[in-house]
Scaffold this motif. Structure first.
Motif, PDB file in Angstrom:
ATOM      1  N   GLU A 117       0.828  -1.212   0.000  1.00  0.00           N
ATOM      2  CA  GLU A 117       0.000   0.000   0.000  1.00  0.00           C
ATOM      3  C   GLU A 117       0.862   1.262   0.000  1.00  0.00           C
ATOM      4  OE1 GLU A 117      -0.302  -2.553   2.069  1.00  0.00           O
ATOM      5  OE2 GLU A 117      -2.194  -3.450   1.399  1.00  0.00           O
ATOM      6  N   ARG A 122       2.296   1.722  -3.397  1.00  0.00           N
ATOM      7  CA  ARG A 122       1.274   2.198  -4.324  1.00  0.00           C
ATOM      8  C   ARG A 122       1.120   3.720  -4.232  1.00  0.00           C
ATOM      9  NH1 ARG A 122      -3.690   3.544  -5.792  1.00  0.00           N
ATOM     10  NH2 ARG A 122      -4.629   2.399  -7.512  1.00  0.00           N
ATOM     11  N   ASP A 162      -0.506  -1.469  -9.090  1.00  0.00           N
ATOM     12  CA  ASP A 162      -0.825  -2.482  -8.083  1.00  0.00           C
ATOM     13  C   ASP A 162       0.140  -3.665  -8.168  1.00  0.00           C
ATOM     14  OD1 ASP A 162      -2.919  -1.056  -7.026  1.00  0.00           O
ATOM     15  OD2 ASP A 162      -4.465  -2.072  -8.193  1.00  0.00           O
TER      16      ASP A 162
END
Length: 317
Positions: A110, A113, A231
């Motif tokens: 995360e 990202r 992703d």
């Protein structure tokens, strides 16, 4: 056995000299000590820490609001300036987290990202300038990696020219050629996952160098950094840096992304991860021939020992 090799993508000549690693150099301990001690900075003084936002120059992008995850600001000491004469461009700092002491191997997908989303936004802004030709994203981690501040950050430099070493070949894609060769050889591949391979390049100029490349030709930054592409790359990065930590510890390194403006049919985005377990001396500086005492094959084997993270798919020939 000593041999000379050439990095297919950079043209650098490299002497693989494994016999030289018997030299008495206390490398790793010295570097780990530097990472843990030389870059210490009090949070109240750190311009990148949460609460000190007013200490940084103009903010051009942010992920999140008051509880931000990533901020991008103008570099206070830029390499290039927007209104330069013969050379012009943009220089930004990507503040990767509000957390001062987080280590690279602790980044989750995360977090990667959010960083990649920031990279894409800034790249789009820079490339909207018709004069910008090339964009270099890089991260310096640790003192030997060139970091001047401990707080996690990376940098983006946009140029109105293409560096000579990055001028593309007019006849074929060198990255495609190298990827095909590594898939056939197999022995230097650390990860073969989805659209990417992670490998120790045949002509590695640094010990334990890693290269990440898309297995199939992709010429545009927009394609690679699409929502799905971000992703996939984020999940890959989380595992790659766990592998590096498990294999080598919390070592200084550089991450380099090479990005061109145009969707040239011979451009193929790739990323170099350059651990700084070695240093350049008089021979390298005078000849521009690099000495690597760890062969890429040995490096790949060491990374593969981190079996909790590594899985090499069967290569179909």
């Amino acid at each position: 056995m000593n041999e000379i090799r050439i990095d297919n993508l950079t043209g650098k000549q490299v002497i693989i000299a494994t016999n030289r690693r018997a030299r008495p150099i206390d490398n790793r301990n010295r570097q780990e000590e530097h990472i843990s001690s030389e870059l210490q900075y009090n949070h109240s003084e750190c311009p990148f820490c949460k609460g000190n936002e007013s200490e940084t120059p103009y903010e051009i992008f942010k992920v999140g609001d008051e509880n931000w995850s990533v901020r991008v600001v103008k570099n206070k000491y830029p390499t290039v300036i927007e209104d330069g004469d013969t050379i012009k461009g943009y220089h930004y700092v990507v503040i990767e987290t509000p957390k001062h002491n987080i280590k690279l191997y602790q980044y989750k997908a995360e977090k990667w990202r959010d960083i990649f989303v920031a990279y894409k936004d800034v790249a789009d802004k820079c490339f909207s300038d018709k004069d910008i030709k090339y964009l270099q994203i890089f991260k310096n981690y640790g003192r030997e990696g060139g970091a001047s501040l401990e707080h996690p950050h990376s940098q983006i430099v946009a140029l109105n020219f293409t560096p000579q070493s990055k001028v593309l070949d007019d006849n074929y894609c060198k990255v495609c050629e190298e990827v095909e060769s590594e898939l056939l050889a197999v022995k230097r591949i650390i990860l073969d996952r989805g659209n990417y391979i992670v490998y120790a390049p045949y002509g590695s100029s640094l010990q334990y160098q890693l290269r990440i490349a898309y297995k199939h030709h992709k010429g545009s930054f927009e394609e690679t950094f699409s929502e799905y592409g971000i992703d996939e790359l984020s999940r890959l990065f989380e595992d790659v840096f766990k592998i590096i930590y498990e294999s080598l510890g919390d070592i200084p390194l550089n991450i380099c992304y090479y990005i061109y403006k145009d969707s040239n049919c011979y451009h193929h985005l790739y990323i170099d991860i350059l651990p700084r377990g070695s240093f350049f001396a008089g021979f390298e500086m005078s000849t521009e021939v690099y000495i690597n005492v760890i062969s890429p094959e040995e490096a790949a084997n060491k990374f593969r020992e981190s079996t909790a993270y590594v899985h090499v798919n069967k290569v179909e020939l």
